[in-house]
Design a protein around this motif. Structure first.
Motif, mmCIF file in Angstrom:
data_model
loop_
_atom_site.group_PDB
_atom_site.id
_atom_site.type_symbol
_atom_site.label_atom_id
_atom_site.label_comp_id
_atom_site.label_asym_id
_atom_site.label_seq_id
_atom_site.Cartn_x
_atom_site.Cartn_y
_atom_site.Cartn_z
ATOM 1 N N PRO A 182 0.834 -1.211 0.000
ATOM 2 C CA PRO A 182 0.000 0.000 0.000
ATOM 3 C C PRO A 182 0.864 1.255 0.000
ATOM 4 C CG PRO A 182 -0.619 -1.517 1.782
ATOM 5 C CD PRO A 182 0.684 -1.996 1.229
ATOM 6 N N ASP A 183 0.282 2.382 -0.373
ATOM 7 C CA ASP A 183 1.005 3.649 -0.338
ATOM 8 C C ASP A 183 1.497 3.924 1.077
ATOM 9 O OD1 ASP A 183 0.546 4.039 -2.998
ATOM 10 O OD2 ASP A 183 -1.169 5.391 -2.710
ATOM 11 N N GLY A 184 2.719 4.396 1.170
ATOM 12 C CA GLY A 184 3.275 4.758 2.463
ATOM 13 C C GLY A 184 3.785 3.595 3.281
ATOM 14 N N PHE A 185 3.744 2.385 2.714
ATOM 15 C CA PHE A 185 4.084 1.187 3.478
ATOM 16 C C PHE A 185 5.552 1.182 3.905
ATOM 17 C CE2 PHE A 185 4.447 -3.554 3.911
ATOM 18 C CZ PHE A 185 3.433 -3.711 4.840
ATOM 19 N N ALA A 186 6.396 1.811 3.101
ATOM 20 C CA ALA A 186 7.832 1.778 3.391
ATOM 21 C C ALA A 186 8.391 3.171 3.654
ATOM 22 C CB ALA A 186 8.579 1.121 2.236
ATOM 23 N N ASP A 187 7.572 4.080 4.149
ATOM 24 C CA ASP A 187 8.018 5.463 4.339
ATOM 25 C C ASP A 187 9.218 5.582 5.277
ATOM 26 O OD1 ASP A 187 6.170 6.413 2.606
ATOM 27 O OD2 ASP A 187 4.845 7.327 4.103
ATOM 28 N N LEU A 188 9.345 4.666 6.230
ATOM 29 C CA LEU A 188 10.459 4.763 7.174
ATOM 30 C C LEU A 188 11.807 4.566 6.493
ATOM 31 C CD1 LEU A 188 9.040 2.784 10.241
ATOM 32 C CD2 LEU A 188 9.340 5.260 10.041
ATOM 33 N N LEU A 189 11.808 4.007 5.282
ATOM 34 C CA LEU A 189 13.064 3.757 4.574
ATOM 35 C C LEU A 189 13.464 4.888 3.639
ATOM 36 C CD1 LEU A 189 12.869 -0.032 3.610
ATOM 37 C CD2 LEU A 189 13.684 1.033 5.708
ATOM 38 N N THR A 190 12.703 5.942 3.578
ATOM 39 C CA THR A 190 13.008 7.030 2.650
ATOM 40 C C THR A 190 14.408 7.582 2.917
ATOM 41 O OG1 THR A 190 10.690 7.655 2.472
ATOM 42 C CG2 THR A 190 12.318 9.314 1.828
ATOM 43 N N GLY A 191 15.252 7.540 1.892
ATOM 44 C CA GLY A 191 16.609 8.062 2.006
ATOM 45 C C GLY A 191 17.602 7.113 2.637
ATOM 46 N N ALA A 192 17.178 5.898 3.003
ATOM 47 C CA ALA A 192 18.073 4.963 3.694
ATOM 48 C C ALA A 192 19.177 4.456 2.771
ATOM 49 C CB ALA A 192 17.275 3.774 4.234
ATOM 50 N N ILE A 193 20.322 4.168 3.366
ATOM 51 C CA ILE A 193 21.405 3.463 2.684
ATOM 52 C C ILE A 193 21.715 2.215 3.491
ATOM 53 C CG2 ILE A 193 23.830 3.505 2.009
ATOM 54 C CD1 ILE A 193 23.581 6.449 1.435
ATOM 55 N N ASP A 194 21.570 1.072 2.866
ATOM 56 C CA ASP A 194 21.858 -0.205 3.511
ATOM 57 C C ASP A 194 23.337 -0.504 3.308
ATOM 58 O OD1 ASP A 194 21.967 -2.770 4.507
ATOM 59 O OD2 ASP A 194 20.195 -3.488 3.449
ATOM 60 N N VAL A 195 24.115 -0.462 4.382
ATOM 61 C CA VAL A 195 25.568 -0.594 4.266
ATOM 62 C C VAL A 195 26.042 -2.044 4.348
ATOM 63 C CG1 VAL A 195 25.938 1.716 5.219
ATOM 64 C CG2 VAL A 195 25.978 -0.263 6.749
ATOM 65 N N HIS A 196 25.105 -2.998 4.295
ATOM 66 C CA HIS A 196 25.503 -4.408 4.482
ATOM 67 C C HIS A 196 24.614 -5.302 3.614
ATOM 68 C CE1 HIS A 196 27.581 -6.996 7.779
ATOM 69 N NE2 HIS A 196 27.484 -7.694 6.668
ATOM 70 N N VAL A 197 24.811 -5.219 2.296
ATOM 71 C CA VAL A 197 24.013 -5.983 1.333
ATOM 72 C C VAL A 197 24.911 -7.037 0.699
ATOM 73 C CG1 VAL A 197 22.684 -5.876 -0.807
ATOM 74 C CG2 VAL A 197 22.499 -4.029 0.875
ATOM 75 N N HIS A 198 24.559 -8.301 0.856
ATOM 76 C CA HIS A 198 25.422 -9.367 0.367
ATOM 77 C C HIS A 198 25.237 -9.683 -1.110
ATOM 78 C CE1 HIS A 198 27.761 -10.695 3.797
ATOM 79 N NE2 HIS A 198 26.727 -10.401 4.552
ATOM 80 N N GLY A 199 24.092 -9.439 -1.665
ATOM 81 C CA GLY A 199 23.931 -9.644 -3.097
ATOM 82 C C GLY A 199 23.879 -11.109 -3.489
ATOM 83 N N GLN A 200 23.817 -11.326 -4.788
ATOM 84 C CA GLN A 200 23.593 -12.664 -5.341
ATOM 85 C C GLN A 200 24.597 -12.956 -6.451
ATOM 86 O OE1 GLN A 200 21.337 -15.028 -4.596
ATOM 87 N NE2 GLN A 200 21.952 -16.368 -6.249
ATOM 88 N N PRO A 201 25.427 -14.005 -6.337
ATOM 89 C CA PRO A 201 25.588 -14.826 -5.140
ATOM 90 C C PRO A 201 26.643 -14.236 -4.229
ATOM 91 C CG PRO A 201 26.925 -15.724 -6.900
ATOM 92 C CD PRO A 201 26.226 -14.509 -7.471
ATOM 93 N N ASP A 202 26.656 -14.681 -2.966
ATOM 94 C CA ASP A 202 27.774 -14.344 -2.104
ATOM 95 C C ASP A 202 28.675 -15.558 -1.968
ATOM 96 O OD1 ASP A 202 29.593 -13.786 -0.101
ATOM 97 O OD2 ASP A 202 28.220 -12.552 1.039
ATOM 98 N N LEU A 203 28.227 -16.557 -1.245
ATOM 99 C CA LEU A 203 29.095 -17.709 -0.996
ATOM 100 C C LEU A 203 29.145 -18.663 -2.186
ATOM 101 C CD1 LEU A 203 28.128 -18.509 2.702
ATOM 102 C CD2 LEU A 203 29.877 -16.952 1.834
ATOM 103 N N ALA A 204 28.003 -18.898 -2.844
ATOM 104 C CA ALA A 204 27.980 -19.853 -3.953
ATOM 105 C C ALA A 204 26.674 -19.713 -4.713
ATOM 106 C CB ALA A 204 28.118 -21.291 -3.435
ATOM 107 N N THR A 205 26.704 -20.026 -5.991
ATOM 108 C CA THR A 205 25.471 -19.989 -6.782
ATOM 109 C C THR A 205 24.459 -21.005 -6.280
ATOM 110 O OG1 THR A 205 26.482 -21.495 -8.382
ATOM 111 C CG2 THR A 205 26.630 -19.137 -8.843
ATOM 112 N N ALA A 206 24.934 -22.058 -5.616
ATOM 113 C CA ALA A 206 24.031 -23.082 -5.085
ATOM 114 C C ALA A 206 23.356 -22.649 -3.783
ATOM 115 C CB ALA A 206 24.796 -24.379 -4.850
#
Length: 314
Positions: A14-38
């Protein structure tokens, strides 16, 4: 059945559902893949980045326990456009040469913004047989001997930083690179923070220290020295985790938000994509009485300070 893609996650809110994240920077994103494609996460990098943008986030730091993320960060930055910041990092585990100023110099030349000190390669993590090690053991049967022989301590027997650790931190300061303490033990992280304060390098983040303390007041040793302290979502979502979101709320109450950073740090199949994990924890902290200005500081203002970004977040 609905397709469980990141775009569908965003469209269902819904609208406004993630308003608390406005402007946030996530400094710990592991992404895909990290350890292994499996060992896949929920969604590929670009799809989850688009979800982050729809949630109002302003940036990521990509981290890997094994390899540099600078190439991937550069590709994602071009796809994201100018309103979303993507930064790459090196983690000084044995696979990248360990704690070494030369690795830092090469990382800076390769476009890294953040240097994480050892995670699964830290002696403190080897001693406690951390979660990442249990996963890596499935991939590399020879890991235990490798990790035991090459595990890293950044302090000597007297609790002082080793020469290699000092030279590595000096290299980070000279090249303007932010420092995360990885999985170092409490005494090691204390030595790192105190040394960085002594050389005037204030872009230091003590990563998930609640692994090592039961009383958040113990973390004042870091905040009083000027370092930032991370509160991560991942330990709250692990089926064998010992932390509850109330522990994070208590830490905010005890320490105040001025030196705290909220991040995701998730890379397991049982959790939603990173932006949704971050949103859930922010909403739960709000429910437990943490006010929106404090959340904004921990999600948006302090991460910018860590990365040396001057612009005021939304």
């Amino acid at each position: 059945m609905r397709d469980d893609s990141p775009d569908d996650w965003a469209a269902a809110q819904p609208d406004g559902f993630a308003d608390l994240l406005t402007g946030a920077i996530d400094v710990h994103v592991h992404g895909q893949p990290d350890l292994a494609t499996a060992l896949p996460n929920r969604g590929d990098d670009l799809g989850v980045l688009r979800l982050a943008q729809r949630y109002g986030l302003a940036g990521w730091v990509l981290k890997s326990h094994l390899w540099p993320t600078t190439d991937r960060a550069a590709l994602l930055q071009r796809a994201a456009g100018p309103d979303f910041t993507v930064r790459g990092s090196f983690t000084l585990n044995p696979t990248l040469g360990g704690v070494c100023p030369t690795v830092v110099e090469l990382a800076a030349a390769h476009g890294a913004t953040v240097i994480f000190l050892p995670t699964w390669g830290a002696a403190a993590d080897v001693d406690r047989d951390g979660y990442v090690t249990t996963l890596l053991r499935r991939i590399a049967p020879s890991l235990d001997g490798f990790a035991d022989e090459r595990s890293v301590r950044v302090v000597d027997g007297d609790g002082r930083l080793t020469g290699a650790a000092r030279e590595t931190l000096d290299a980070c300061a000279e090249r303007g690179l932010s420092v995360g303490t990885g999985h170092l033990g409490l005494a090691e992280s204390t030595a790192v923070v105190e040394y960085c304060a002594a050389i005037g390098h204030d872009r230091v983040l003590v990563t998930h220290p609640l692994h090592y303390v039961d009383d958040a007041a113990e973390l004042r040793r870091f905040t009083d020295t000027g370092a930032l302290v991370e509160l991560a979502a991942a330990p709250l979502l692990h089926p064998e985790g010992h932390l509850h979101v109330r522990d994070l709320a208590r830490a905010v109450h005890v320490l105040g938000p001025d030196r705290l950073v909220l991040s995701s740090d998730v890379f397991s199949r049982w959790v939603p994509p990173e932006p949704e994990c971050l949103r859930v924890v922010a909403e739960q902290l709000r429910h437990l009485g943490v006010e929106p200005p404090a959340l904004h500081r921990m999600l948006a203002v302090n991460p910018r300070r860590f990365l040396g970004l001057d612009q005021e977040p939304p």
